[in-house]
Design a protein around this motif. Structure first.
Motif, short mmCIF file in Angstrom:
data_model
loop_
_atom_site.label_atom_id
_atom_site.label_comp_id
_atom_site.label_asym_id
_atom_site.label_seq_id
_atom_site.Cartn_x
_atom_site.Cartn_y
_atom_site.Cartn_z
N THR A 177 0.85 -1.19 0.00
CA THR A 177 0.00 0.00 0.00
C THR A 177 0.89 1.24 0.00
O THR A 177 1.75 1.38 0.87
N VAL A 179 2.12 5.20 0.51
CA VAL A 179 1.82 6.22 1.50
C VAL A 179 0.74 7.14 0.95
O VAL A 179 -0.23 7.50 1.63
N SER A 180 0.90 7.51 -0.33
CA SER A 180 -0.07 8.38 -1.00
C SER A 180 0.15 8.30 -2.50
O SER A 180 1.21 7.90 -2.97
N THR A 195 -9.53 5.05 -4.96
CA THR A 195 -9.24 4.58 -3.61
C THR A 195 -9.31 3.06 -3.51
O THR A 195 -8.57 2.43 -2.75
N ARG A 199 -5.76 1.97 -2.47
CA ARG A 199 -5.91 1.65 -1.03
C ARG A 199 -5.12 2.61 -0.15
O ARG A 199 -4.50 2.22 0.85
N CYS A 200 -5.10 3.87 -0.52
CA CYS A 200 -4.37 4.89 0.25
C CYS A 200 -4.96 6.25 -0.09
O CYS A 200 -5.79 6.36 -1.01
N PRO A 201 -4.57 7.31 0.61
CA PRO A 201 -5.07 8.65 0.26
C PRO A 201 -4.67 9.01 -1.17
O PRO A 201 -3.52 8.83 -1.58
#
Length: 355
Positions: A177, A179-180, A195, A199-201
């Motif tokens: 996943t 971090v961003s 998303t 699966r992250c911001p």
């Protein structure tokens, strides 16, 4: 640590008519489009590609060919996030020796930096770079052309970042996943698909397109690490890059020669003489580039026509003459073959972009 970049990046370093890009994106695009009931064979044929050519490991396409097919595929499927689907459908096996090298690298960071170094061989249509930062290990994708058709730009950005995450999960761990993830284009109406995939911001309207890897993941050993296999693969990739540079140089020299000669077009015999080469040798070298002299001439003429169409003081007869066409009818046929519309449509403000 200084920012790492590829020194030889196809998009932006060669003229748009050069057939120097591996067609991996187009191959996966065709597979995904099939799921929508859309057959892209007519679109591929429109830019001079057929099913047999698409199966060739030696095939190279131009940036313009790729952009044209992508733009039409987005329109035909009606999926504004087609790039995400194509990126998520990919496998490293499509990258040949480069994919094998990534799997055999010591760490995930080594794999990424190998991909950046040899990005010309992967079929990338964006420019990749990577660097260590306080927030993590940052991988960026930049457009080689600020004036790129927005539809194509969004597709390429989505495809690029989605493929990185997908291939990381396939090769290093399904639980990966970021971090961003950041995109430079505005937020779409539906962001759920982003998303769900990353699966992250996910941030939109950002200053750049990038994925931030957790530093621990960047240092993570690759499950398939093999130093002997990695070294062997790198040697093969270096040979391929040297050959690619030679091919790109040949195409650029030919294109410049043709462009400078317009409205007259040097014959193939004349080009062979200029390159102190036999006709047979020059034809073979062009075949190794995945193209023909006729296709190179056609690409240069197309670029010249698109430039001249933006000059309202020129009539179609003027443009035909300056671009090396026998008459306006020949010009109209060529423009329709390239764009599917008449020349006048391209001159209109609302006309389709020139690709």
């Amino acid at each position: 640590m200084p920012r790492r970049r590829a020194k030889d990046v196809t998009p932006g370093t060669s003229r748009s008519t050069s057939a120097t890009i591996s067609p991996n994106i187009l191959r996966y695009l065709s597979l995904v489009a099939d799921g929508y009931g859309v057959d892209l064979q007519p679109e591929l044929a429109r830019v001079g590609l057929n099913e047999t050519m698409m199966r060739s490991a030696a095939l190279r396409v131009s940036y313009r060919q790729g952009s044209t097919v992508i733009r039409n595929a987005v329109e035909l499927t009606g999926d504004p996030h087609l790039g995400l689907r194509v990126g998520a459908a990919q496998h490293l096996t499509a990258w040949g020796v480069l994919g094998f090298a990534l799997l055999a690298a010591e760490t995930l960071r080594d794999a990424i930096e190998t991909g950046v170094r040899f990005q010309n061989l992967s079929g990338a249509m964006l420019v990749w770079s990577a660097e260590e930062a306080e927030i993590g290990y940052v991988v960026r994708a930049e457009s080689p052309d600020p004036a790129l058709d927005p539809t194509v730009a969004v597709f390429l950005t989505e495809e690029a970042l989605a493929s990185v995450v997908t291939l990381t999960r396939l090769s290093a761990g399904a639980e990966f996943t970021p971090v961003s993830v950041e995109f430079s284009f505005p937020a779409p109406q539906d962001t759920l698909v982003f998303t769900e995939l990353f699966r992250c911001p996910v941030r939109f309207a950002a200053s750049q397109n990038r994925i931030v890897f957790p530093s621990a993941w960047a240092r993570r050993p690759m499950p398939g690490h093999d130093p002997v296999s990695y070294t062997s693969a790198i040697e093969l990739l270096e040979e391929q890059m040297a050959s690619r540079r030679d091919q790109q140089d040949l195409l650029e020299v030919l294109e410049i020669s043709i462009a400078q000669s317009l409205p007259d077009v040097p014959s193939f015999v004349e080009q062979a003489r200029r390159h102190t080469s036999s006709e047979r040798t020059l034809r073979r070298r062009l075949a190794e580039c995945g193209t023909t002299y006729e296709a190179v001439v056609d690409g240069v003429k197309r670029e010249r026509v698109e430039q001249l169409l933006h000059r309202p003081e020129l009539t179609l007869r003027d443009i035909a003459r300056q671009a090396g066409f026998s008459d306006v009818r020949a010009l109209r046929r060529a423009v329709h073959r390239w764009h599917g519309v008449a020349p006048g449509r391209l001159r209109a403000p609302e006309g389709p972009p020139a690709g």
